[in-house]
Design an enzyme around this catalytic site. Structure first.
Site, PDB file in Angstrom:
ATOM      1  N   PHE A 151      12.785  61.937   7.096  1.00  0.00           N
ATOM      2  CA  PHE A 151      12.788  61.673   8.451  1.00  0.00           C
ATOM      3  C   PHE A 151      11.545  61.402   8.939  1.00  0.00           C
ATOM      4  O   PHE A 151      11.480  60.636  10.025  1.00  0.00           O
ATOM      5  CB  PHE A 151      13.830  62.520   9.269  1.00  0.00           C
ATOM      6  N   GLU A 178      18.666  59.668   6.203  1.00  0.00           N
ATOM      7  CA  GLU A 178      20.116  59.324   7.040  1.00  0.00           C
ATOM      8  C   GLU A 178      19.698  59.402   8.493  1.00  0.00           C
ATOM      9  O   GLU A 178      20.312  58.989   9.215  1.00  0.00           O
ATOM     10  CB  GLU A 178      21.314  60.036   6.589  1.00  0.00           C
ATOM     11  N   ARG A 179      18.670  60.325   9.024  1.00  0.00           N
ATOM     12  CA  ARG A 179      18.297  60.594  10.302  1.00  0.00           C
ATOM     13  C   ARG A 179      17.579  59.519  10.899  1.00  0.00           C
ATOM     14  O   ARG A 179      17.538  59.108  12.002  1.00  0.00           O
ATOM     15  CB  ARG A 179      17.831  61.984  10.450  1.00  0.00           C
ATOM     16  N   CYS A 283       3.861  66.924   7.408  1.00  0.00           N
ATOM     17  CA  CYS A 283       3.867  67.654   6.295  1.00  0.00           C
ATOM     18  C   CYS A 283       2.301  68.128   6.265  1.00  0.00           C
ATOM     19  O   CYS A 283       2.006  68.915   5.520  1.00  0.00           O
ATOM     20  CB  CYS A 283       4.114  67.121   5.078  1.00  0.00           C
ATOM     21  N   GLU A 384       7.611  77.283   7.398  1.00  0.00           N
ATOM     22  CA  GLU A 384       7.350  76.004   7.825  1.00  0.00           C
ATOM     23  C   GLU A 384       8.332  76.004   9.086  1.00  0.00           C
ATOM     24  O   GLU A 384       9.474  75.794   8.918  1.00  0.00           O
ATOM     25  CB  GLU A 384       7.646  75.056   6.857  1.00  0.00           C
TER      26      GLU A 384
END
Ligand code: NAD
Length: 491
Positions: A151, A178-179, A283, A384
């Site tokens: 996403f 999907e988000r 990331c 994370e």
């Protein structure tokens, strides 16, 4: 007003998904539902895979010089629609418009690099490897490629793959998060305008079941994945077991070490942008800020002040530095991790657990948080968080800092801030991470370099972008050749 249920783009046409499941996509700044993502069925994945496999037969025989003409056209369309795409990213992901523009710039850069495919996919030739025998290596496409995307970079990450895959003669199926499916829905309207032959580029929306159908499908030859580490591990194992070529990029917990000789203003600005940009949902976000040899005495107050000053709000509004996080569940998870940090002995240097943004009371906002006094063994130093939380540690020496970094699960990025060349050189050499920043806070490789994650941040051999992409999307064929007759003028 009914909310749009998104269509797939398969075999050159927009098609309504027959999937019963779906997800409401929310603008994270307002909570408003802005689209519905259908969960495509294995049958729909099958139709996309068949269309892509059919198209690949002719596409791979289309000369590379012709294939890249489509990419030149795509580049022009992406430039012409640049702001529209960037705004779409902000609306579905929440990041501020400048970050969204940066993301689209990086997406386009990959299209530009892939336009060099005729040079990049050259083969090798050796004459007379034995008497009268020549040997050569050519690169051929692997076939059908499916890309499963996260996403947090809905506009850029599909373009880490699509341009190289099609330029090298493969056909492609993109499965966005999907988000955040809307940016790719827009991008595929542009891909449609480019006029690719039907089946060369396909878009299939969905969730877990859709992903698993892609991983298992016999006509799909290669998988690229970007997302969290548990899912990356699953994708790598399942698709490899099905005999596919796989690269799977996972999560991260990026350390940044700061030495007392680092430039204070530059370091503060860059570290803040890295930790809190995209609300920490990168990331390559700096996460563990490791103060070495007493550097915290200089940096603790300036980092705290800079965090307090960050303006949180709707990403399309002027002067906003940080948008919301992606979902209410994500906000709750991040708040929970802050509590875990406190229960393990950290303290709040800056408390951003709650944020009220006037006019956006339904948004999923947090403010920047700095957890101080974090120890290497704490959960928050190892997990994370993927939110706007800086964990501040203090260690005595560069060696201690490198030992801490190398003891971690992940290896996506590690950075050092210093004015000492010797310290930077040692760090570059010894830190176990695939992307290293020296006085850089987001060491994102340009499109002509591989995006090199290590350890649990990457499963596979060849990374995305640049020459690695060319190798990943092609298979080598070696030909050893002999002709019985020497050439003569008379036939
Ligand atoms: P995610 O793992 O939840 O989802 C990624 C994709 O996998 C989505 O398309 C989703 O539909 C699918 N998926 C999710 N769960 C699945 C399951 N159980 N089975 C099959 N498919 C599944 O990741 P996310 O939350 O969208 O993205 C954030 C994560 O991505 C973070 O961990 C971040 O570090 C990572 N990330 C890594 C990089 C990198 O380059 N290493 C880049 C961007 C994001």
């Amino acid at each position: 007003m009914t909310t749009e249920r998104l269509n797939n783009y398969v075999d050159g046409a927009w098609r309504a998904s027959e999937g019963a499941g779906s997800l409401a996509v929310q603008n994270p700044a307002t909570g408003a539902v802005i689209a519905v993502t259908p969960f495509s069925t294995p049958g729909e994945v099958d139709r996309a895979a068949r269309a892509a496999a059919r198209a690949q037969v002719a596409w791979r025989r289309t000369p590379a010089t012709e294939r890249i003409q489509y990419l030149f056209k795509l580049k022009a369309l992406l430039e012409a629609n640049f702001d529209d795409l960037a705004r779409q990213i902000t609306l579905e992901n929440g990041k501020v418009l400048d970050d969204a523009r940066g993301e689209m710039r990086r997406a386009i850069e990959n299209v530009e690099v892939a336009c060099g495919i005729p040079m990049l996919m050259l083969g090798d030739f050796s004459e007379d490897i034995a008497r009268g025998i020549d040997e050569y290596m050519i690169r051929q496409p692997v076939g059908v490629v499916a890309s499963i995307c996260p996403f947090n970079f809905p506009g850029m990450i599909p373009f880490w793959y699509l341009p190289y895959a099609i330029a090298t003669g493969n056909t492609v199926i993109i499965k966005p998060s999907e988000r955040t499916p809307l940016t790719m829905a827009k991008a595929f309207q542009l891909l449609e305008q480019v006029g690719f032959p039907p089946g060369v580029v396909n878009l299939v929306h969905g969730s877990h079941e859709t992903v698993n159908a892609l991983l298992d499908h016999p006509l799909i030859n290669a998988i690229t994945f970007v997302g969290s580490t548990p899912v990356a591990r699953h994708v790598y194992a399942r698709a490899s077991a099905a005999g596919k070529r796989v690269q799977a990029q996972g999560g991260a917990k990026n350390p940044v070490i700061v030495l007392p000789d680092a430039d204070v203003d530059m370091t503060t600005k860059i570290v803040m942008d890295s930790v809190f940009g995209n609300a920490g949902q990168r990331c390559l976000a700096a996460a563990n800020i490791v103060m070495v040899a007493g550097a915290e005495k200089i940096f603790r107050p300036v980092l705290a002040e800079a965090a307090e000053q960050r303006v949180v709000g709707f990403g399309l509004d002027q002067g906003v530095h940080m948008g919301p996080v992606i979902t209410p569940q994500s906000k709750t998870r991040i708040q929970g991790l802050i509590e875990t940090g406190l229960s393990e002995g950290a303290s709040l240097l800056v408390d951003g657990r709650e944020a009220r943004v006037a006019g956006y009371e339904e948004g999923f906002f947090l403010r920047p948080t700095i957890l101080d006094g974090v120890r290497p063994e704490h959960t928050v130093a190892r997990t994370e968080i993927f939110g706007p939380v800086m964990t501040l540690l203090s260690l005595d020496t560069v060696d201690d800092a490198i030992t801490f970094i190398n003891s971690g699960q992940y290896g996506n990025m590690a950075c050092v801030f210093t004015s000492s060349g010797a310290a930077a050189r040692k760090f570059r050499n010894e830190a176990q991470a695939g992307n290293i920043g020296i006085n850089i806070g987001v060491a994102a490789p340009m499109a002509f370099f591989p995006f090199s994650g290590w350890k649990d941040s990457f499963f596979g051999t060849l990374h995305g972008q640049g020459k690695h992409a060319v190798e990943f999307f092609t298979q080598t064929k070696v030909v050893v050749e002999r002709w019985l007759k020497e050439w003569s003028r008379t036939f």
